[in-house]
Scaffold this active site. Structure first.
Site, PDB file in Angstrom:
ATOM      1  N   VAL A  24       0.837  -1.194   0.000  1.00 46.34           N
ATOM      2  CA  VAL A  24       0.000   0.000   0.000  1.00 46.34           C
ATOM      3  C   VAL A  24       0.880   1.255   0.000  1.00 46.34           C
ATOM      4  O   VAL A  24       0.397   2.352   0.199  1.00 46.34           O
ATOM      5  CB  VAL A  24      -0.967   0.031   1.214  1.00 46.34           C
ATOM      6  CG1 VAL A  24      -1.964  -1.100   1.140  1.00 46.34           C
ATOM      7  CG2 VAL A  24      -0.203   0.000   2.527  1.00 46.34           C
ATOM      8  N   GLY A  25       2.174   1.045  -0.204  1.00 48.01           N
ATOM      9  CA  GLY A  25       3.128   2.155  -0.103  1.00 48.01           C
ATOM     10  C   GLY A  25       3.615   2.669  -1.430  1.00 48.01           C
ATOM     11  O   GLY A  25       3.059   3.605  -1.995  1.00 48.01           O
ATOM     12  N   ARG A  26       4.659   2.044  -1.952  1.00 52.50           N
ATOM     13  CA  ARG A  26       5.282   2.483  -3.187  1.00 52.50           C
ATOM     14  C   ARG A  26       5.386   1.280  -4.120  1.00 52.50           C
ATOM     15  O   ARG A  26       6.022   0.289  -3.794  1.00 52.50           O
ATOM     16  CB  ARG A  26       6.660   3.073  -2.900  1.00 52.50           C
ATOM     17  CG  ARG A  26       6.590   4.296  -1.975  1.00 52.50           C
ATOM     18  CD  ARG A  26       7.953   4.782  -1.573  1.00 52.50           C
ATOM     19  NE  ARG A  26       8.760   5.216  -2.689  1.00 52.50           N
ATOM     20  CZ  ARG A  26       8.734   6.434  -3.231  1.00 52.50           C
ATOM     21  NH1 ARG A  26       7.921   7.339  -2.749  1.00 52.50           N
ATOM     22  NH2 ARG A  26       9.526   6.742  -4.235  1.00 52.50           N
ATOM     23  N   ASP A  50      -2.397  -1.981  -3.551  1.00 51.44           N
ATOM     24  CA  ASP A  50      -3.010  -0.667  -3.724  1.00 51.44           C
ATOM     25  C   ASP A  50      -2.142   0.184  -4.648  1.00 51.44           C
ATOM     26  O   ASP A  50      -2.580   1.211  -5.126  1.00 51.44           O
ATOM     27  CB  ASP A  50      -3.169   0.022  -2.365  1.00 51.44           C
ATOM     28  CG  ASP A  50      -3.899   1.348  -2.472  1.00 51.44           C
ATOM     29  OD1 ASP A  50      -5.004   1.366  -3.041  1.00 51.44           O
ATOM     30  OD2 ASP A  50      -3.365   2.365  -1.995  1.00 51.44           O
ATOM     31  N   GLU A  55       1.236   3.135 -12.798  1.00 53.78           N
ATOM     32  CA  GLU A  55      -0.140   3.495 -12.460  1.00 53.78           C
ATOM     33  C   GLU A  55      -0.655   4.516 -13.456  1.00 53.78           C
ATOM     34  O   GLU A  55       0.062   5.458 -13.779  1.00 53.78           O
ATOM     35  CB  GLU A  55      -0.209   4.050 -11.043  1.00 53.78           C
ATOM     36  CG  GLU A  55       0.076   2.998 -10.003  1.00 53.78           C
ATOM     37  CD  GLU A  55      -0.033   3.525  -8.578  1.00 53.78           C
ATOM     38  OE1 GLU A  55      -0.157   4.745  -8.373  1.00 53.78           O
ATOM     39  OE2 GLU A  55       0.007   2.707  -7.671  1.00 53.78           O
ATOM     40  N   HIS A  74      -6.112   2.744  -5.727  1.00 53.12           N
ATOM     41  CA  HIS A  74      -5.173   3.783  -5.284  1.00 53.12           C
ATOM     42  C   HIS A  74      -5.737   5.184  -5.541  1.00 53.12           C
ATOM     43  O   HIS A  74      -5.085   6.053  -6.103  1.00 53.12           O
ATOM     44  CB  HIS A  74      -3.813   3.610  -5.982  1.00 53.12           C
ATOM     45  CG  HIS A  74      -2.714   4.420  -5.359  1.00 53.12           C
ATOM     46  ND1 HIS A  74      -2.311   4.244  -4.064  1.00 53.12           N
ATOM     47  CD2 HIS A  74      -1.948   5.409  -5.849  1.00 53.12           C
ATOM     48  CE1 HIS A  74      -1.339   5.102  -3.789  1.00 53.12           C
ATOM     49  NE2 HIS A  74      -1.099   5.818  -4.849  1.00 53.12           N
TER      50      HIS A  74
END
Length: 118
Positions: A24-26, A50, A55, A74
């Site tokens: 869920v970070g990078r 996420d 992206e 995200h």
């Protein structure tokens, strides 16, 4: 760049058979190709993502087709609730701190490219 691929093919190969990877970070912290391979061959039981390396996640990404992957969009910051809370924090918390010369909440570490300690 220091964390790109930190969760490498080698690191994944040492995981337990029932391991589930959550990010869920990078996105780029995980070697995405190695993760996809491990998800396909059973080295990893599953993934909850996420964030991804690219992206939005491209239509042709194998992640879309894997039954053992849960993807979230995200886009938490695109909700009215989040925007209201973020604005209130900036106006009612950070603005008074700034005026008084105190430390701000959630400072951006420009060198690292994310929120955190300067």
């Amino acid at each position: 760049e220091d964390t790109r691929g930190l969760v490498s093919a080698e690191a994944i190969s040492h995981s337990k058979k029932d391991a589930v990877i959550i990010n869920v970070g990078r996105g780029p912290i995980i070697d995405e190709d190695a993760m996809i391979e491990a998800l396909g061959d059973g080295t990893l039981k599953g993934a909850g993502l996420d964030v991804t390396t690219i992206e939005p996640l491209p239509k042709e990404s194998p992640l879309w087709e894997l039954d053992n992957v849960l993807l979230s969009p995200h886009n938490m910051d695109a909700t009215a609730h989040f925007c209201k809370e973020a604005c209130e924090m900036m106006v009612y918390e950070n603005l008074p701190r700034y005026v008084r010369g105190k430390a701000l909440l959630n400072p951006v570490n420009v060198k690292a490219g994310y929120y955190g300690a300067l």
